[in-house]
Motif scaffolding. Structure first.
Motif, mmCIF file in Angstrom:
data_model
loop_
_atom_site.group_PDB
_atom_site.id
_atom_site.type_symbol
_atom_site.label_atom_id
_atom_site.label_comp_id
_atom_site.label_asym_id
_atom_site.label_seq_id
_atom_site.Cartn_x
_atom_site.Cartn_y
_atom_site.Cartn_z
ATOM 1 N N ARG A 35 71.902 -9.288 19.589
ATOM 2 C CA ARG A 35 73.133 -8.696 19.042
ATOM 3 C C ARG A 35 74.337 -9.028 19.915
ATOM 4 O O ARG A 35 75.422 -9.334 19.411
ATOM 5 C CB ARG A 35 72.976 -7.188 18.889
ATOM 6 C CG ARG A 35 72.182 -6.788 17.660
ATOM 7 C CD ARG A 35 72.277 -5.291 17.373
ATOM 8 N NE ARG A 35 71.730 -4.456 18.434
ATOM 9 C CZ ARG A 35 70.448 -4.145 18.575
ATOM 10 N NH1 ARG A 35 69.550 -4.588 17.714
ATOM 11 N NH2 ARG A 35 70.056 -3.385 19.577
ATOM 12 N N ALA B 61 74.699 -18.110 17.032
ATOM 13 C CA ALA B 61 73.833 -17.949 15.869
ATOM 14 C C ALA B 61 72.485 -18.581 16.184
ATOM 15 O O ALA B 61 72.412 -19.560 16.938
ATOM 16 C CB ALA B 61 74.440 -18.629 14.640
ATOM 17 N N GLU C 20 75.229 -12.675 19.290
ATOM 18 C CA GLU C 20 75.820 -12.830 17.959
ATOM 19 C C GLU C 20 77.251 -12.296 17.940
ATOM 20 O O GLU C 20 78.130 -12.899 17.321
ATOM 21 C CB GLU C 20 74.964 -12.122 16.907
ATOM 22 C CG GLU C 20 73.675 -12.850 16.624
ATOM 23 C CD GLU C 20 72.734 -12.102 15.688
ATOM 24 O OE1 GLU C 20 71.848 -12.772 15.123
ATOM 25 O OE2 GLU C 20 72.884 -10.866 15.520
#
Length: 153
Positions: free
Chosen positions: A135, A143, A138
């Motif tokens: 997380r 990605a 990201e």
């Protein structure tokens, strides 16, 4: 909010960096059954500190080191569009300072260092089940790209 400064690590920071390294290993151990028992080391920190092909960055708050990360220049595979990329590693924030945006500041500084050297891509590895780390990456624009798989025989 505490002021956070990002700077290049020096050999004088080595003792703290070695402690951070053990923090990374402790955090990742539950995700990797192939790690040997302690003590282990992931990085050659003195070599990284001395390398012109890498930079070790630290986050400092109130004259205390609270986080780290590095980016090193890697040769790309011959079939990639780019010839080199920045490989990120040693991303660590002290538990008491998580949630303060320090990882994002370290990642931004790594991106800046890489861009100043003409690199157009950053890559890193993260354990597939390490959802907090995924997380965080990201959130910084990373990605998923390739999933490495394994099986014991």
């Amino acid at each position: 909010m505490k002021e956070i400064a990002i700077r290049v690590a020096t050999p004088a920071d080595l003792e703290t960096l070695l402690r951070f390294e053990q923090g990374v290993i402790t955090a990742e151990r539950p995700f990797d059954p192939t790690l040997r028992p302690d003590p282990i080391q992931y990085y050659d920190l003195p070599a990284l500190l001395a390398s012109p092909q890498a930079v070790v960055l630290v986050a400092e708050s109130q004259q205390q080191l609270v986080g780290s990360g590095y980016v090193r220049i890697q040769a790309a595979k011959s079939y990639h569009l780019h010839q080199q990329y920045g490989y990120l590693g040693f991303m660590y924030v002290e538990p008491g300072h998580r949630g303060e945006g320090i990882n994002g500041l370290l990642l931004a500084a790594c991106k800046q260092w890489a861009a100043a050297r003409g690199l157009t891509e950053l890559r890193l590895e993260v354990y597939a089940h390490n959802q907090p780390a995924i997380r965080a990456y990201e959130k910084a624009g990373f990605a998923g790209h390739m999933l490495e798989m394994r099986v014991a025989v």
